[in-house]
Design an enzyme around this catalytic site. Structure first.
Site: not given
Length: 382
Positions: A34, A71, A125, A127, A216, A274-275, A292
């Site tokens: 994030d 994510c 992480k 996910h 995040h 990641d975004n 995001k």
């Protein structure tokens, strides 16, 4: 005499094989969570990231490196080389009670790198599914794993609340890892990474995947980092910036370990988000539109760079060549001396662009195709 020749021949074969293995570059792939487009010091001097800035300016800053809006879909791209609408993860993240996963038919990047002789480790992480052990990191190519199966855990307690339930989510391989209770996750992950680096056999190529929890939500950080931004009156923004500086220090500790062990002399380090940053989480994506979870540039254009002391033929510039998160898989495989044998993979190796400073091999990519909302976007050309 014949025996001497035979011994010499075997010695040469051993040296060749051993040497070629050792010559394969190490790869450290760091993913921030994030992180906003304008939340790095090399783009916004109000954000204090001196270590990231130093690496970015000595390497190559990526100005058109795209990711997914969320994510799990981006992690899917990193690990499979496929757009998420091809793997079933296009419609959102994997929730704590969701049986979501990337199907086993997709060979993950660490599985491919292990075939090429790499030692593979994941810290941070995941996910990408945990409803069955076969979808977890150590069953999908990683030799070891320390981290979270899902996301949005408390940074100190390592618990995740969902609906009316709360659960502890920190693993060492497949076992519950309670020794880190009360310790800030960014430090937990950095220390684990340093341990891996310092204990690694330098004659074996290393792939270290570091998808940090930071930055995040929930917004939490030790006070010494938040205090760097006393001039920021908005508490969420002040905390968020402190989290970025804590991440910056973690990267510094990791690169110091790489220097001490000599691994950095034959290594490619990649840093990416990641975004895009979430607008409700104090992030800053300016001047891009969106955030995001949107298909706008603010949600999909990722802050990132690459760094190497020895591998890059051209450094110290802003690379505007188009690439997507799916491209890292085939790029790393080519860097490792392997071949990309999957003709259906969405990813395209950007080895020439990244290592040699050549043009991008990509003219288009799909931002996403949502089934549930019936929306999609594609970019073609400039």
């Amino acid at each position: 005499m014949e025996a001497v020749r035979l011994v010499a021949t075997f010695t040469l074969i051993f040296v060749y094989l051993y040497g070629s293995q050792a010559a394969k570059p190490h790869v450290v792939f760091i993913v921030a969570d994030d992180l906003g487009w304008n939340d790095v010091g090399f783009r916004n001097p109000q954000v204090l990231t001196p270590h990231l800035d130093k690496l970015a300016k000595a390497g190559v800053i990526l100005n058109s490196s795209y990711v997914q809006p969320l994510c799990s879909p981006s992690r899917n791209c990193f690990m499979s080389g496929y757009f998420p609408y091809h793997t079933g993860l296009q419609d959102g993240v994997i929730r704590p009670a969701s049986p979501g996963f990337v199907p086993i038919k997709f060979t993950f990047l660490p599985q491919k790198l292990k075939e090429l002789g790499y030692s593979t480790h994941a810290v941070g992480k995941w996910h990408l599914g945990f409803c069955n052990l076969k979808y977890t990191p150590t069953y999908r190519g990683f030799d070891t794993f320390v981290g979270y199966y899902i996301g949005a855990e408390d940074y100190y307690k390592h618990t995740r609340e969902y609906d009316k339930f709360s659960g502890y989510d920190l693993r060492f391989n497949t076992s519950v890892y309670t020794e880190a209770k009360g310790k800030y996750s960014t430090r937990v992950f950095a220390e684990r990474a340093v341990d891996i680096i310092k204990s690694h056999d330098t004659d074996t190529p290393l792939y270290l995947y570091l998808p940090f929890q930071a930055v995040h939500a929930p917004l939490e950080v030790p006070p010494e980092y938040e205090n760097l931004y006393k001039h920021i009156h908005d508490l969420p923004r002040r905390t968020y910036c402190g989290m970025i500086s804590a991440l910056d220090e973690a990267v510094a500790n990791i690169t110091n370990a790489l220097e001490e062990t000599g691994l950095i002399d034959n290594l490619l380090l990649v840093f990416t988000t990641d975004n895009g940053g979430p607008f409700n989480g104090a992030a800053n994506n300016l001047p891009l539109r969106g955030c995001k979870a949107t298909l706008w540039e603010g949600g999909t254009k990722g802050a990132g760079f690459i760094y190497s002391k020895t591998l890059l033929k051209k450094t110290g510039y802003l690379n505007t060549g188009m690439m997507h998160a799916v491209d890292w898989y085939p790029t790393f495989v080519e860097l490792a001396g392997g071949e990309n044998t999957d003709p259906n993979m969405d990813g395209i190796s950007q080895y020439d662009m990244l290592i040699n400073g050549g043009p991008s091999k990509r003219k288009e990519f799909v931002y996403n195709i949502y089934d549930k909302s019936k929306s999609a976007a594609i970019r073609y050309g400039d």
